[in-house]
Design a protein around this motif. Sequence first.
Motif, PDB file in Angstrom:
ATOM      1  N   ILE A 175       0.844  -1.202   0.000  1.00  0.00           N
ATOM      2  CA  ILE A 175       0.000   0.000   0.000  1.00  0.00           C
ATOM      3  C   ILE A 175       0.876   1.248   0.000  1.00  0.00           C
ATOM      4  O   ILE A 175       0.538   2.261  -0.604  1.00  0.00           O
ATOM      5  N   ILE A 176       2.018   1.155   0.664  1.00  0.00           N
ATOM      6  CA  ILE A 176       2.979   2.264   0.614  1.00  0.00           C
ATOM      7  C   ILE A 176       4.024   1.919  -0.432  1.00  0.00           C
ATOM      8  O   ILE A 176       4.571   0.816  -0.436  1.00  0.00           O
ATOM      9  N   ASP A 180       4.975   5.503  -8.978  1.00  0.00           N
ATOM     10  CA  ASP A 180       3.664   5.935  -9.472  1.00  0.00           C
ATOM     11  C   ASP A 180       3.306   5.012 -10.625  1.00  0.00           C
ATOM     12  O   ASP A 180       3.719   5.230 -11.754  1.00  0.00           O
ATOM     13  N   ALA A 181       2.515   3.983 -10.320  1.00  0.00           N
ATOM     14  CA  ALA A 181       2.251   2.925 -11.305  1.00  0.00           C
ATOM     15  C   ALA A 181       1.576   3.447 -12.565  1.00  0.00           C
ATOM     16  O   ALA A 181       1.750   2.900 -13.642  1.00  0.00           O
ATOM     17  N   GLU A 182       0.781   4.489 -12.447  1.00  0.00           N
ATOM     18  CA  GLU A 182       0.074   4.987 -13.629  1.00  0.00           C
ATOM     19  C   GLU A 182       0.793   6.178 -14.262  1.00  0.00           C
ATOM     20  O   GLU A 182       0.395   6.662 -15.319  1.00  0.00           O
ATOM     21  N   ALA A 184       0.636   9.157 -13.515  1.00  0.00           N
ATOM     22  CA  ALA A 184      -0.268  10.298 -13.687  1.00  0.00           C
ATOM     23  C   ALA A 184      -0.083  11.364 -12.602  1.00  0.00           C
ATOM     24  O   ALA A 184      -0.724  12.413 -12.643  1.00  0.00           O
ATOM     25  N   GLY A 185       0.769  11.052 -11.622  1.00  0.00           N
ATOM     26  CA  GLY A 185       1.072  12.036 -10.583  1.00  0.00           C
ATOM     27  C   GLY A 185      -0.091  12.384  -9.670  1.00  0.00           C
ATOM     28  O   GLY A 185      -0.158  13.483  -9.134  1.00  0.00           O
ATOM     29  N   GLU A 186      -0.991  11.410  -9.466  1.00  0.00           N
ATOM     30  CA  GLU A 186      -2.165  11.700  -8.616  1.00  0.00           C
ATOM     31  C   GLU A 186      -2.048  10.963  -7.293  1.00  0.00           C
ATOM     32  O   GLU A 186      -2.928  10.204  -6.912  1.00  0.00           O
ATOM     33  N   MET A 187      -0.925  11.210  -6.569  1.00  0.00           N
ATOM     34  CA  MET A 187      -0.662  10.387  -5.403  1.00  0.00           C
ATOM     35  C   MET A 187      -0.776  11.139  -4.088  1.00  0.00           C
ATOM     36  O   MET A 187      -0.524  12.331  -4.025  1.00  0.00           O
ATOM     37  N   PHE A 188      -1.130  10.374  -3.048  1.00  0.00           N
ATOM     38  CA  PHE A 188      -1.115  10.915  -1.689  1.00  0.00           C
ATOM     39  C   PHE A 188       0.249  10.617  -1.086  1.00  0.00           C
ATOM     40  O   PHE A 188       0.659   9.454  -1.009  1.00  0.00           O
ATOM     41  N   VAL A 221      -1.371   3.770  -6.259  1.00  0.00           N
ATOM     42  CA  VAL A 221      -2.499   4.042  -7.162  1.00  0.00           C
ATOM     43  C   VAL A 221      -2.938   2.761  -7.873  1.00  0.00           C
ATOM     44  O   VAL A 221      -4.016   2.708  -8.463  1.00  0.00           O
ATOM     45  N   SER A 222      -2.095   1.727  -7.795  1.00  0.00           N
ATOM     46  CA  SER A 222      -2.387   0.458  -8.467  1.00  0.00           C
ATOM     47  C   SER A 222      -1.335  -0.574  -8.051  1.00  0.00           C
ATOM     48  O   SER A 222      -0.168  -0.239  -7.874  1.00  0.00           O
ATOM     49  N   GLY A 223      -1.761  -1.830  -7.920  1.00  0.00           N
ATOM     50  CA  GLY A 223      -0.810  -2.892  -7.565  1.00  0.00           C
ATOM     51  C   GLY A 223      -0.249  -3.601  -8.783  1.00  0.00           C
ATOM     52  O   GLY A 223       0.395  -4.635  -8.671  1.00  0.00           O
TER      53      GLY A 223
END
Length: 500
Positions: A175-176, A180-182, A184-188, A221-223
């Motif tokens: 989970i951590i 950035d798997a996608e 897209a830079g949409e991470m927490f 963002v994705s596994g």
Amino acid sequence: MCFLKIRRTFAASNDEIMIRRTDIATVLANSDIGQEVTVMGWVRAFRSNRFSALYDGSSAKTLQIVVDFERFDENLLKKITFHACIGVTGRLQESQGAGQAIEVLADKIELWGATDPEQYPLQPKFQTMEFLREKAHFRMRTNTFSSVFRIRHGIAYAIHKYFHDRGYFYLHAPIITGSDAEGAGEMFRVTTLDLDHLPRTESGEVDFEADFFGKATNLTVSGQLQGEIGALALGKVYTFGPTFRAENSNTTRHLAEFWMIEPEVAFFDIEDNMNLVEDFLKYLIRFVLDNYADDLAFLDQRIADLEKNMKTEDRRPMPLVDTLRFVVDNEFERITYTEAIRLLRDSKEFKKDRFEFTPEWGKDLQAEHERWLVEKHFKKPVIVRNYPAAIKAFYMRINEPGTDGAPGDTVAAMDVLFPGIGEVVGGSQREERHDVLLERVKAFGIPEEELWWYLELRKFGGCPHAGFGLGFERMVLFITGMGNIRDVIPFPRTPQSAEF
Ligand code: 4AD
Ligand code: MG
């Protein structure tokens, strides 16, 4: 008397396992008149100081309790109010009333938790979804939400069953993560740094080497990328876990925290991937049709009630159960992106300038385009494949130039589009060629050192492989016919909202 036998067996074999109550679902399924039962749950309704509808979560149906009010303390009866928690022991008898075959004639009533109607936030009347979202600690007690969450459970179970029965292994992706798997830079961001006193490097940037993990990390963002590691060792794997996207999308289909199912399979190409996804989605729907008929019937009725005063064009084209059967019984339409653009540009809607966004080769399909394809044109689920490389993720396999007569580079991507929902699945064949992947990583501006292990997978014992991601809540949304994704996850996280 199956349930009573179970009680005795447990009691005899292990005194510590004391079954104090029987589920209402079990009572309703084993209706032997004259038997004594103890049931516990929450009161849905209490009429004329005589009939109570008891609900305990085990069934979409309630159990009618008949109370001979002369035999009970008046003060106790006063407390049998909406959503009060009680236990009842009594004998099963045939019901004289309409709506149920059996009922319990109460012999003993135990009050576990009173619910003062003056103060309780919920009322036994129509309440809006928005209101109930604010009362998420009580909303699961309502008919609608209890049905939704029973079905949600059923789909989760069916997912594991589907893959397990076919030799896939459940892989737990972290989970951590630092990647950035996608892309897209949409991470927490995940950090233990003191935000008031951030350590800085000489050049003035935040020094993540001083952070907990010695580097910058975020919620996944994705596994998928870890799933690929699993596939290239165990052959067939799937992940099923929470994923997080810091996209500021306030829509009925987006959550900041949602669950994703990501199968990943070695020696699979895009065709295999499409066959798997269609079989898998149909299996899940069939499972719910076969096992949650009462809940679906309730949800169907709910929709019919809501739509009573709507204009025809705003109503569903078909009742919920019919929609689900239709999806299971018909083949998904499979088209290429290039074909989709051609169809859209040939459409009456486009010619009459009714689309807000122009469908154009190289641009992403907008929700209105997807809706037109699925709801207006094909009227069934559609798999769109071979999208332009420039609008899809870095890991997707580049097709031969000129595939499908496309005017530009495409990748072996596939999106599954569902009526009323839009994209429910996104997947692809993965780029297994090291040199091609490296080029793509560079072109996307992703730091190579972030993905060194992902690149090495292509250097040592790689092979063609493919997989996809199913948005769990989007599937639950489709199957339950609910209108907003926030109402199919127990505690939704969306921009400006993380209560409970
Ligand atoms: O299309 P996406 O971004 O694909 C991936 O993450 C790939 N790594 C999957 C793979 O190939 N293994 O997301 C997959 C699905 C979408 O089709 C959608 O159903 C769902 O995840 N999804 C969301 N669901 C709810 N809220 C959001 N913000 C979502 N973003 C994506
Ligand atoms: Mg997608």
